[in-house]
Design a protein around this motif. Structure first.
Motif, PDB file in Angstrom:
ATOM      1  N   PRO A 109      -0.784  19.450 -15.173  1.00 32.88           N
ATOM      2  CA  PRO A 109       0.457  18.686 -15.330  1.00 32.88           C
ATOM      3  C   PRO A 109       0.754  18.402 -16.800  1.00 32.88           C
ATOM      4  O   PRO A 109      -0.139  18.484 -17.660  1.00 32.88           O
ATOM      5  CB  PRO A 109       0.162  17.396 -14.583  1.00 32.88           C
ATOM      6  N   HIS A 110       1.984  18.048 -17.079  1.00 29.57           N
ATOM      7  CA  HIS A 110       2.352  17.594 -18.416  1.00 29.57           C
ATOM      8  C   HIS A 110       1.584  16.307 -18.711  1.00 29.57           C
ATOM      9  O   HIS A 110       1.526  15.397 -17.883  1.00 29.57           O
ATOM     10  CB  HIS A 110       3.858  17.343 -18.482  1.00 29.57           C
ATOM     11  N   ALA A 111       0.994  16.211 -19.893  1.00 29.62           N
ATOM     12  CA  ALA A 111       0.125  15.088 -20.224  1.00 29.62           C
ATOM     13  C   ALA A 111       0.846  13.747 -20.107  1.00 29.62           C
ATOM     14  O   ALA A 111       0.262  12.758 -19.634  1.00 29.62           O
ATOM     15  CB  ALA A 111      -0.437  15.265 -21.632  1.00 29.62           C
ATOM     16  N   GLU A 112       2.090  13.671 -20.523  1.00 34.97           N
ATOM     17  CA  GLU A 112       2.818  12.400 -20.477  1.00 34.97           C
ATOM     18  C   GLU A 112       3.132  11.996 -19.039  1.00 34.97           C
ATOM     19  O   GLU A 112       3.124  10.809 -18.707  1.00 34.97           O
ATOM     20  CB  GLU A 112       4.097  12.490 -21.299  1.00 34.97           C
ATOM     21  N   VAL A 113       3.398  12.987 -18.206  1.00 35.04           N
ATOM     22  CA  VAL A 113       3.663  12.687 -16.789  1.00 35.04           C
ATOM     23  C   VAL A 113       2.399  12.154 -16.124  1.00 35.04           C
ATOM     24  O   VAL A 113       2.424  11.146 -15.411  1.00 35.04           O
ATOM     25  CB  VAL A 113       4.172  13.942 -16.053  1.00 35.04           C
ATOM     26  N   LEU A 114       1.271  12.813 -16.374  1.00 34.02           N
ATOM     27  CA  LEU A 114       0.010  12.355 -15.797  1.00 34.02           C
ATOM     28  C   LEU A 114      -0.335  10.959 -16.302  1.00 34.02           C
ATOM     29  O   LEU A 114      -0.789  10.100 -15.530  1.00 34.02           O
ATOM     30  CB  LEU A 114      -1.111  13.334 -16.150  1.00 34.02           C
ATOM     31  N   ALA A 115      -0.110  10.690 -17.587  1.00 33.84           N
ATOM     32  CA  ALA A 115      -0.408   9.372 -18.148  1.00 33.84           C
ATOM     33  C   ALA A 115       0.458   8.297 -17.507  1.00 33.84           C
ATOM     34  O   ALA A 115      -0.011   7.183 -17.222  1.00 33.84           O
ATOM     35  CB  ALA A 115      -0.210   9.396 -19.658  1.00 33.84           C
ATOM     36  N   TYR A 116       1.723   8.601 -17.268  1.00 33.98           N
ATOM     37  CA  TYR A 116       2.627   7.639 -16.637  1.00 33.98           C
ATOM     38  C   TYR A 116       2.167   7.311 -15.218  1.00 33.98           C
ATOM     39  O   TYR A 116       2.082   6.137 -14.834  1.00 33.98           O
ATOM     40  CB  TYR A 116       4.050   8.196 -16.613  1.00 33.98           C
ATOM     41  N   VAL A 117       1.861   8.346 -14.448  1.00 30.72           N
ATOM     42  CA  VAL A 117       1.415   8.131 -13.071  1.00 30.72           C
ATOM     43  C   VAL A 117       0.086   7.388 -13.061  1.00 30.72           C
ATOM     44  O   VAL A 117      -0.154   6.515 -12.210  1.00 30.72           O
ATOM     45  CB  VAL A 117       1.312   9.476 -12.326  1.00 30.72           C
ATOM     46  N   ASP A 177       0.828  -1.203   0.000  1.00 29.01           N
ATOM     47  CA  ASP A 177       0.000   0.000   0.000  1.00 29.01           C
ATOM     48  C   ASP A 177       0.860   1.250   0.000  1.00 29.01           C
ATOM     49  O   ASP A 177       0.684   2.150  -0.833  1.00 29.01           O
ATOM     50  CB  ASP A 177      -0.931   0.001   1.218  1.00 29.01           C
ATOM     51  N   ASN A 178       1.787   1.315   0.924  1.00 25.55           N
ATOM     52  CA  ASN A 178       2.608   2.517   1.033  1.00 25.55           C
ATOM     53  C   ASN A 178       3.494   2.734  -0.192  1.00 25.55           C
ATOM     54  O   ASN A 178       3.680   3.863  -0.651  1.00 25.55           O
ATOM     55  CB  ASN A 178       3.462   2.458   2.299  1.00 25.55           C
ATOM     56  N   HIS A 179       4.019   1.651  -0.727  1.00 30.39           N
ATOM     57  CA  HIS A 179       4.959   1.783  -1.837  1.00 30.39           C
ATOM     58  C   HIS A 179       4.260   1.989  -3.174  1.00 30.39           C
ATOM     59  O   HIS A 179       4.693   2.813  -3.989  1.00 30.39           O
ATOM     60  CB  HIS A 179       5.843   0.530  -1.915  1.00 30.39           C
ATOM     61  N   ARG A 180       3.164   1.257  -3.426  1.00 32.71           N
ATOM     62  CA  ARG A 180       2.560   1.267  -4.755  1.00 32.71           C
ATOM     63  C   ARG A 180       1.114   1.744  -4.795  1.00 32.71           C
ATOM     64  O   ARG A 180       0.749   2.562  -5.630  1.00 32.71           O
ATOM     65  CB  ARG A 180       2.639  -0.131  -5.374  1.00 32.71           C
ATOM     66  N   PHE A 181       0.274   1.220  -3.903  1.00 28.78           N
ATOM     67  CA  PHE A 181      -1.161   1.486  -4.050  1.00 28.78           C
ATOM     68  C   PHE A 181      -1.487   2.930  -3.697  1.00 28.78           C
ATOM     69  O   PHE A 181      -1.910   3.710  -4.549  1.00 28.78           O
ATOM     70  CB  PHE A 181      -1.962   0.509  -3.184  1.00 28.78           C
ATOM     71  N   ARG A 230       0.597   3.647 -13.540  1.00 25.87           N
ATOM     72  CA  ARG A 230       1.076   3.018 -12.304  1.00 25.87           C
ATOM     73  C   ARG A 230      -0.062   2.834 -11.303  1.00 25.87           C
ATOM     74  O   ARG A 230      -0.171   1.791 -10.656  1.00 25.87           O
ATOM     75  CB  ARG A 230       2.199   3.854 -11.687  1.00 25.87           C
ATOM     76  N   ALA A 231      -0.911   3.847 -11.176  1.00 23.38           N
ATOM     77  CA  ALA A 231      -2.045   3.732 -10.260  1.00 23.38           C
ATOM     78  C   ALA A 231      -2.998   2.642 -10.729  1.00 23.38           C
ATOM     79  O   ALA A 231      -3.494   1.834  -9.922  1.00 23.38           O
ATOM     80  CB  ALA A 231      -2.772   5.074 -10.158  1.00 23.38           C
TER      81      ALA A 231
END
Length: 224
Positions: free
Chosen positions: A123-131, A101-105, A134-135
């Motif tokens: 935010p920059h679109a590519e940065v938001l897409a990357y995050v 949870d703390n590391h990824r979720f 991961r989520a």
């Protein structure tokens, strides 16, 4: 004065992890507002007197100030004998999921929420897409896990459920995720937690602190 005082802000899902435990355990507590948007957690005096790590939540109890939501939840479960793992195998599983949870979720979901609705500029679109990817990956892991379980460790709620669900009750227009549509097992699970006696949503449990100043377009997008 209540024995427990939780230094927090309403928008802090990490704080809400602890607030859920305190409410559902029927423990008398009070929220203490923190001027997070104003930089209070960066103030040297606040760090010296409240939490050297410069983070919330902080649980104040009997002159002690406890920090890190996972550690606080473990301490509360052990102290009160509630929502705790029941045996050695469950204790291992609890630690495994708390670390995930703390590391990824939470790490991925909360980071996406900040970029999606809580920065001064889009935010920059590519940065938001990357995050977001991961989520979504972390959400998918929990979705599969909950497909045949009522709660994370089995048939009863534990501190792991409070931890993983900490950020999942904020509005979709704030988080950027429609959990009901995209992750039905997670959606059903989070409302099973919300059905526990005395549970309250985050902004009701913690109507304190200064965090809404962080929201983009706050004049017309303040969460309800």
């Amino acid at each position: 004065m209540p024995r427990y005082r939780l230094h927090c802000v309403g928008a802090s899902g990490n704080s809400f992890k602890v607030a859920q435990f305190l409410d559902c355990a029927a423990i008398d507590w009070e929220p203490i507002g923190v001027d997070f948007a104003g930089g209070q957690t960066r103030d040297p005096i606040w760090r010296a007197t409240t939490n050297e790590m410069g983070e919330i939540p902080v649980l104040e109890v009997d002159g002690r100030r406890l920090s890190q939501s996972g550690a606080i939840l473990g301490w509360l479960a052990e102290t009160h004998g509630l929502f705790a793992p029941s045996n050695a195998e469950e204790r291992f599983e609890a630690m495994r999921w708390l670390l995930f949870d703390n590391h990824r979720f939470t790490g991925g979901f909360a980071a996406h929420r900040i970029l999606y609705s809580m920065t001064a500029e889009p935010p920059h679109a590519e940065v938001l897409a990357y995050v977001r990817r991961r989520a979504q990956g972390a959400l998918s892991i929990v979705e599969r896990h909950l497909a045949d379980r009522r709660f994370v460790l089995g048939d009863r709620p534990t501190i792991v459920d409070f931890s993983l669900a900490g950020y999942l009750y904020y509005p979709a227009d704030e988080t950027g995720f429609d959990l009901r549509t995209a992750f039905p097992a997670i959606d059903a699970w989070r409302w099973r937690i919300a059905a526990l006696p005395r549970w309250r949503p985050p902004y009701e449990a913690m109507p304190v602190g200064n965090s809404l100043a962080l929201f983009r377009h706050a004049a017309h997008e303040v969460p309800e």
